[in-house]
Design a protein around this motif. Structure first.
Motif, PDB file in Angstrom:
ATOM      1  N   LEU A   1       6.548  16.642 -15.370  1.00 57.75           N
ATOM      2  CA  LEU A   1       5.197  17.417 -15.588  1.00 57.75           C
ATOM      3  C   LEU A   1       4.313  16.914 -14.443  1.00 57.75           C
ATOM      4  CD1 LEU A   1       4.745  16.931 -19.275  1.00 57.75           C
ATOM      5  CD2 LEU A   1       5.279  19.114 -18.073  1.00 57.75           C
ATOM      6  N   GLY A   2       4.340  15.801 -13.982  1.00 58.53           N
ATOM      7  CA  GLY A   2       3.550  15.490 -12.724  1.00 58.53           C
ATOM      8  C   GLY A   2       4.036  16.168 -11.445  1.00 58.53           C
ATOM      9  N   ALA A   3       5.192  16.311 -11.128  1.00 60.56           N
ATOM     10  CA  ALA A   3       5.677  16.980 -10.019  1.00 60.56           C
ATOM     11  C   ALA A   3       5.388  18.291 -10.140  1.00 60.56           C
ATOM     12  CB  ALA A   3       7.363  16.623 -10.230  1.00 60.56           C
ATOM     13  N   ALA A   4       5.310  19.134 -11.136  1.00 61.35           N
ATOM     14  CA  ALA A   4       4.978  20.340 -11.216  1.00 61.35           C
ATOM     15  C   ALA A   4       3.717  20.445 -11.085  1.00 61.35           C
ATOM     16  CB  ALA A   4       5.428  21.041 -12.528  1.00 61.35           C
ATOM     17  N   LYS A   5       2.789  19.595 -11.561  1.00 59.02           N
ATOM     18  CA  LYS A   5       1.320  19.630 -11.176  1.00 59.02           C
ATOM     19  C   LYS A   5       1.190  19.571  -9.859  1.00 59.02           C
ATOM     20  CE  LYS A   5      -3.144  17.402 -13.004  1.00 59.02           C
ATOM     21  NZ  LYS A   5      -3.798  17.851 -12.021  1.00 59.02           N
ATOM     22  N   VAL A   6       1.321  18.648  -9.232  1.00 57.02           N
ATOM     23  CA  VAL A   6       1.275  18.545  -7.724  1.00 57.02           C
ATOM     24  C   VAL A   6       1.862  19.579  -6.983  1.00 57.02           C
ATOM     25  CG1 VAL A   6       1.952  17.025  -5.794  1.00 57.02           C
ATOM     26  CG2 VAL A   6       1.126  15.875  -8.160  1.00 57.02           C
ATOM     27  N   ALA A   7       3.186  20.250  -7.274  1.00 58.62           N
ATOM     28  CA  ALA A   7       3.459  21.079  -6.592  1.00 58.62           C
ATOM     29  C   ALA A   7       2.550  22.566  -6.781  1.00 58.62           C
ATOM     30  CB  ALA A   7       4.844  21.706  -7.054  1.00 58.62           C
ATOM     31  N   ARG A   8       2.147  22.646  -7.891  1.00 58.81           N
ATOM     32  CA  ARG A   8       1.034  23.938  -8.038  1.00 58.81           C
ATOM     33  C   ARG A   8      -0.045  23.678  -6.960  1.00 58.81           C
ATOM     34  NH1 ARG A   8       2.884  23.189 -13.254  1.00 58.81           N
ATOM     35  NH2 ARG A   8       0.953  22.191 -13.695  1.00 58.81           N
TER      36      ARG A   8
ATOM     37  N   PRO B   1       0.636  -1.156   0.145  1.00 60.97           N
ATOM     38  CA  PRO B   1       0.097  -0.214  -0.014  1.00 60.97           C
ATOM     39  C   PRO B   1       0.835   1.355   0.119  1.00 60.97           C
ATOM     40  CG  PRO B   1       0.026  -1.047   2.137  1.00 60.97           C
ATOM     41  CD  PRO B   1       0.622  -2.109   1.303  1.00 60.97           C
ATOM     42  N   ALA B   2       0.348   2.378  -0.723  1.00 58.71           N
ATOM     43  CA  ALA B   2       0.848   3.685  -0.858  1.00 58.71           C
ATOM     44  C   ALA B   2      -0.003   4.708  -0.590  1.00 58.71           C
ATOM     45  CB  ALA B   2       1.877   3.756  -1.658  1.00 58.71           C
ATOM     46  N   LYS B   3       0.034   5.739  -0.365  1.00 60.58           N
ATOM     47  CA  LYS B   3      -0.840   6.903  -0.528  1.00 60.58           C
ATOM     48  C   LYS B   3      -0.507   7.592  -1.784  1.00 60.58           C
ATOM     49  CE  LYS B   3      -2.684  11.141   1.380  1.00 60.58           C
ATOM     50  NZ  LYS B   3      -2.575  12.321   2.596  1.00 60.58           N
ATOM     51  N   ILE B   4      -1.486   7.258  -2.889  1.00 61.66           N
ATOM     52  CA  ILE B   4      -1.181   7.720  -4.327  1.00 61.66           C
ATOM     53  C   ILE B   4      -1.838   9.036  -4.382  1.00 61.66           C
ATOM     54  CG2 ILE B   4      -1.742   7.145  -6.561  1.00 61.66           C
ATOM     55  CD1 ILE B   4      -0.038   5.119  -5.330  1.00 61.66           C
ATOM     56  N   VAL B   5      -1.110   9.880  -4.949  1.00 69.89           N
ATOM     57  CA  VAL B   5      -1.460  11.258  -5.030  1.00 69.89           C
ATOM     58  C   VAL B   5      -1.439  11.754  -6.545  1.00 69.89           C
ATOM     59  CG1 VAL B   5      -0.462  12.295  -2.686  1.00 69.89           C
ATOM     60  CG2 VAL B   5       0.983  12.400  -4.860  1.00 69.89           C
ATOM     61  N   TYR B   6      -0.886  11.004  -7.355  1.00 72.54           N
ATOM     62  CA  TYR B   6      -1.089  11.489  -8.839  1.00 72.54           C
ATOM     63  C   TYR B   6      -0.673  10.245  -9.820  1.00 72.54           C
ATOM     64  CZ  TYR B   6       0.229  13.510 -13.454  1.00 72.54           C
ATOM     65  OH  TYR B   6       0.221  13.757 -14.740  1.00 72.54           O
ATOM     66  N   GLN B   7      -1.414  10.121 -10.887  1.00 77.85           N
ATOM     67  CA  GLN B   7      -0.940   9.160 -11.781  1.00 77.85           C
ATOM     68  C   GLN B   7      -1.480   9.550 -13.355  1.00 77.85           C
ATOM     69  OE1 GLN B   7      -2.698   5.110 -11.102  1.00 77.85           O
ATOM     70  NE2 GLN B   7      -4.168   6.170  -9.752  1.00 77.85           N
ATOM     71  N   ASP B   8      -0.844   8.732 -14.234  1.00 77.57           N
ATOM     72  CA  ASP B   8      -0.996   9.219 -15.695  1.00 77.57           C
ATOM     73  C   ASP B   8      -0.498   7.716 -16.512  1.00 77.57           C
ATOM     74  OD1 ASP B   8       1.953   9.471 -16.325  1.00 77.57           O
ATOM     75  OD2 ASP B   8       1.714  11.676 -16.156  1.00 77.57           O
ATOM     76  N   GLU B   9      -0.522   7.651 -17.640  1.00 77.23           N
ATOM     77  CA  GLU B   9      -0.226   6.468 -18.169  1.00 77.23           C
ATOM     78  C   GLU B   9       1.341   6.187 -18.009  1.00 77.23           C
ATOM     79  OE1 GLU B   9       0.261   9.689 -21.614  1.00 77.23           O
ATOM     80  OE2 GLU B   9      -1.306   9.344 -19.755  1.00 77.23           O
ATOM     81  N   HIS B  10       2.162   7.120 -17.866  1.00 75.63           N
ATOM     82  CA  HIS B  10       3.600   6.723 -17.642  1.00 75.63           C
ATOM     83  C   HIS B  10       4.053   6.728 -16.129  1.00 75.63           C
ATOM     84  CE1 HIS B  10       4.305   7.559 -21.888  1.00 75.63           C
ATOM     85  NE2 HIS B  10       3.538   8.688 -21.694  1.00 75.63           N
ATOM     86  N   CYS B  11       3.579   7.380 -15.384  1.00 72.88           N
ATOM     87  CA  CYS B  11       4.073   7.462 -13.834  1.00 72.88           C
ATOM     88  C   CYS B  11       2.849   7.426 -12.684  1.00 72.88           C
ATOM     89  CB  CYS B  11       4.976   8.926 -13.843  1.00 72.88           C
ATOM     90  SG  CYS B  11       3.854  10.182 -13.541  1.00 72.88           S
ATOM     91  N   LEU B  12       3.542   7.146 -11.988  1.00 75.85           N
ATOM     92  CA  LEU B  12       2.684   7.048 -10.416  1.00 75.85           C
ATOM     93  C   LEU B  12       3.412   7.678  -9.478  1.00 75.85           C
ATOM     94  CD1 LEU B  12       0.423   5.295  -8.963  1.00 75.85           C
ATOM     95  CD2 LEU B  12       2.221   3.620  -8.365  1.00 75.85           C
ATOM     96  N   ALA B  13       2.506   8.436  -8.768  1.00 76.25           N
ATOM     97  CA  ALA B  13       3.255   9.329  -7.548  1.00 76.25           C
ATOM     98  C   ALA B  13       2.791   8.991  -6.155  1.00 76.25           C
ATOM     99  CB  ALA B  13       3.227  10.641  -7.817  1.00 76.25           C
ATOM    100  N   PHE B  14       3.372   9.044  -5.187  1.00 74.49           N
ATOM    101  CA  PHE B  14       2.838   8.660  -3.856  1.00 74.49           C
ATOM    102  C   PHE B  14       3.962   9.387  -2.786  1.00 74.49           C
ATOM    103  CE2 PHE B  14       5.549   5.282  -5.713  1.00 74.49           C
ATOM    104  CZ  PHE B  14       6.517   5.215  -4.565  1.00 74.49           C
ATOM    105  N   GLU B  15       3.088   9.436  -1.592  1.00 77.04           N
ATOM    106  CA  GLU B  15       3.735  10.034  -0.359  1.00 77.04           C
ATOM    107  C   GLU B  15       5.110   9.277   0.321  1.00 77.04           C
ATOM    108  OE1 GLU B  15       3.016  13.007   0.779  1.00 77.04           O
ATOM    109  OE2 GLU B  15       0.958  13.430   0.007  1.00 77.04           O
ATOM    110  N   ASP B  16       6.186   9.985   0.427  1.00 77.85           N
ATOM    111  CA  ASP B  16       7.234   9.264   0.835  1.00 77.85           C
ATOM    112  C   ASP B  16       7.061   8.965   2.312  1.00 77.85           C
ATOM    113  OD1 ASP B  16      10.118   8.817   2.178  1.00 77.85           O
ATOM    114  OD2 ASP B  16      10.532   9.631   0.140  1.00 77.85           O
ATOM    115  N   ILE B  17       7.186   7.736   2.622  1.00 79.04           N
ATOM    116  CA  ILE B  17       7.097   7.130   4.029  1.00 79.04           C
ATOM    117  C   ILE B  17       8.079   7.923   5.064  1.00 79.04           C
ATOM    118  CG2 ILE B  17       5.941   4.920   3.288  1.00 79.04           C
ATOM    119  CD1 ILE B  17       8.687   3.408   4.152  1.00 79.04           C
ATOM    120  N   ASN B  18       9.175   8.369   4.604  1.00 81.06           N
ATOM    121  CA  ASN B  18       9.994   8.933   5.412  1.00 81.06           C
ATOM    122  C   ASN B  18      10.400  10.521   5.047  1.00 81.06           C
ATOM    123  OD1 ASN B  18      11.992   9.420   7.501  1.00 81.06           O
ATOM    124  ND2 ASN B  18      13.742   8.540   6.220  1.00 81.06           N
ATOM    125  N   PRO B  19       9.140  11.198   5.208  1.00 86.17           N
ATOM    126  CA  PRO B  19       9.342  12.783   4.468  1.00 86.17           C
ATOM    127  C   PRO B  19      10.300  13.557   4.967  1.00 86.17           C
ATOM    128  CG  PRO B  19       7.334  12.517   5.845  1.00 86.17           C
ATOM    129  CD  PRO B  19       7.938  11.048   5.964  1.00 86.17           C
TER     130      PRO B  19
END
Length: 116
Positions: free
Chosen positions: A68-75, A17-35
């Protein structure tokens, strides 16, 4: 390391399991467990690629999608104007601990330079 042993491939497949915060056809993004910052999100390609050294020309769009995903989540989280850092570590001496490329998005506090 084979994909079957890769922590991030297991997250991609839903086996871990992971806390998914973004995904598209190329990538998946989730919260780091040791932020290391109030916002610390990892962006991984859906394709298993161990290090930046293993990238090929065919991975150009895939790597671009991480940024592009990182910029979107940051905004979306309000860091577009205040600032954020994106970093990809390559090999052990640079701090890579999971050998599936991943882009760190760090934000929400002042980030000093050099990083350490």
């Amino acid at each position: 390391m084979p994909e079957s042993d890769c922590l991030f491939c297991k997250i991609r497949e839903g086996a871990i399991p992971a806390k998914i915060v973004y995904q598209d056809e190329h990538c998946l993004a989730f919260e780091d467990i040791n932020p290391q910052a109030p916002t610390h999100v990892l962006f991984i390609p859906r394709k298993h690629i161990p290090t930046v050294n293993d990238l090929t020309e065919e991975d150009r769009a895939l790597v671009g999608s991480l940024y592009l995903g990182a910029a979107k989540v940051a905004r979306e989280r309000g860091h577009g104007d205040s600032g954020y850092r994106v970093v990809m570590n390559t090999q052990r001496d640079a701090g890579q601990t999971v050998f599936h490329i991943h882009l760190h998005l760090l934000a929400g506090r002042p980030l000093h330079w050099p990083p350490g």
